[in-house]
Write a protein that holds these residues in place. Structure first.
Motif, PDB file in Angstrom:
ATOM      1  N   ILE A  82      39.442  24.281   4.185  1.00  0.00           N
ATOM      2  CA  ILE A  82      39.723  25.586   5.333  1.00  0.00           C
ATOM      3  C   ILE A  82      40.381  26.544   4.002  1.00  0.00           C
ATOM      4  N   PRO A  83      40.882  26.366   2.915  1.00  0.00           N
ATOM      5  CA  PRO A  83      42.028  27.741   2.099  1.00  0.00           C
ATOM      6  C   PRO A  83      41.089  28.091   0.931  1.00  0.00           C
ATOM      7  N   ASP A  84      39.872  26.991   0.534  1.00  0.00           N
ATOM      8  CA  ASP A  84      38.948  27.404  -0.434  1.00  0.00           C
ATOM      9  C   ASP A  84      38.193  28.311   0.346  1.00  0.00           C
ATOM     10  N   VAL A  85      37.476  27.888   1.329  1.00  0.00           N
ATOM     11  CA  VAL A  85      36.473  28.574   2.277  1.00  0.00           C
ATOM     12  C   VAL A  85      37.151  29.946   2.073  1.00  0.00           C
ATOM     13  N   CYS A  86      38.248  30.458   3.375  1.00  0.00           N
ATOM     14  CA  CYS A  86      39.589  31.007   3.851  1.00  0.00           C
ATOM     15  C   CYS A  86      39.151  32.531   2.260  1.00  0.00           C
ATOM     16  N   ARG A  87      39.412  31.685   1.053  1.00  0.00           N
ATOM     17  CA  ARG A  87      39.266  32.090   0.272  1.00  0.00           C
ATOM     18  C   ARG A  87      38.164  33.159  -0.377  1.00  0.00           C
ATOM     19  N   THR A  88      37.124  32.584  -0.510  1.00  0.00           N
ATOM     20  CA  THR A  88      35.427  33.020   0.105  1.00  0.00           C
ATOM     21  C   THR A  88      35.105  33.706   0.397  1.00  0.00           C
ATOM     22  N   MET A  89      35.858  33.833   1.786  1.00  0.00           N
ATOM     23  CA  MET A  89      35.789  34.317   2.965  1.00  0.00           C
ATOM     24  C   MET A  89      36.195  35.717   2.270  1.00  0.00           C
ATOM     25  N   GLY A  90      37.782  35.745   1.751  1.00  0.00           N
ATOM     26  CA  GLY A  90      38.564  37.219   1.865  1.00  0.00           C
ATOM     27  C   GLY A  90      39.330  36.786   3.098  1.00  0.00           C
ATOM     28  N   VAL A  91      39.603  35.519   4.130  1.00  0.00           N
ATOM     29  CA  VAL A  91      40.576  35.722   5.081  1.00  0.00           C
ATOM     30  C   VAL A  91      41.721  35.237   4.638  1.00  0.00           C
ATOM     31  N   GLN A  92      42.711  35.260   5.136  1.00  0.00           N
ATOM     32  CA  GLN A  92      44.167  35.119   4.652  1.00  0.00           C
ATOM     33  C   GLN A  92      44.265  33.728   5.824  1.00  0.00           C
ATOM     34  N   CYS A  93      44.865  32.696   4.930  1.00  0.00           N
ATOM     35  CA  CYS A  93      45.364  30.925   5.407  1.00  0.00           C
ATOM     36  C   CYS A  93      46.509  31.136   4.816  1.00  0.00           C
ATOM     37  N   CYS A  94      46.865  30.377   5.788  1.00  0.00           N
ATOM     38  CA  CYS A  94      48.435  29.441   5.640  1.00  0.00           C
ATOM     39  C   CYS A  94      48.736  27.905   6.297  1.00  0.00           C
ATOM     40  N   ASN A  95      49.760  27.183   5.794  1.00  0.00           N
ATOM     41  CA  ASN A  95      50.399  26.082   6.636  1.00  0.00           C
ATOM     42  C   ASN A  95      50.742  26.025   7.422  1.00  0.00           C
TER      43      ASN A  95
END
Length: 171
Positions: free
Chosen positions: A141-154
């Motif tokens: 998920i964090p890698d796909v979020c980065r690709t898609m320009g979406v913020q991600c955290c834990n």
């Protein structure tokens, strides 16, 4: 910022560091923050938690997540934009996934698509960690979020951002 919870946030919190019967403040805080629209869980991810009850320990989580107060507080009241889901699959994973690979991905593309609908105002929360060498259906998920320009955290980053403390009390 609206924090969108992956199913693993609740499952892992209950099993590892905030068991419902040991740290009930965390679970009451989630309901409070859900009611105030600081965090939500898409239906697809909610169903993963609800449908995952397999033992007595999980039954505590099942009872919590299916309680009407919890459900009405944390459930995101939106339908997935299937064009965004398809975009996440094609651009975030691979454009030529097999049916078996799509099954392996599970519901993660829905979670990311909800955030992609308003990327400057939404953040995906997951316990998954980056594994940038993984490809296709194995992407995290964090890698796909980065690709898609979406913020991600834990979970812990969200908890700090929203001010969780074991001594908190609703205003």
């Amino acid at each position: 910022m609206l924090y969108l919870l992956d199913a693993n946030v609740l499952i892992t919190a209950h099993h590892l560091y905030y068991p419902l019967d040991s740290v009930p403040e965390f679970w009451a805080w989630l309901v409070h923050k859900g009611t105030s629209a600081d965090l939500k869980m898409p239906l697809e991810n909610y169903e993963e938690v609800k449908d995952g009850s397999t033992d007595e320990e999980q039954d505590l989580l099942f009872a919590w997540v299916t309680a009407e107060e919890t459900k009405s507080a944390i459930l995101l009241d939106e339908e997935a934009d299937m064009n965004l889901v398809a975009r996440v699959i094609n651009e975030g994973y691979a454009p030529d996934l097999t049916d078996d690979e799509i099954v392996q991905i599970g519901r993660d593309p829905f979670l990311i698509a909800y955030a992609l609908a308003s990327p400057e105002n939404r953040c995906v929360v997951t316990t998954e960690v980056s594994a940038s060498r993984k490809v296709r259906q194995n992407r995290r998920i964090p890698d796909v979020c980065r690709t898609m320009g979406v913020q991600c955290c834990n979970t812990f980053e969200m908890s700090r951002a929203l001010g969780f403390k074991t001594g908190w009390a609703p205003n």
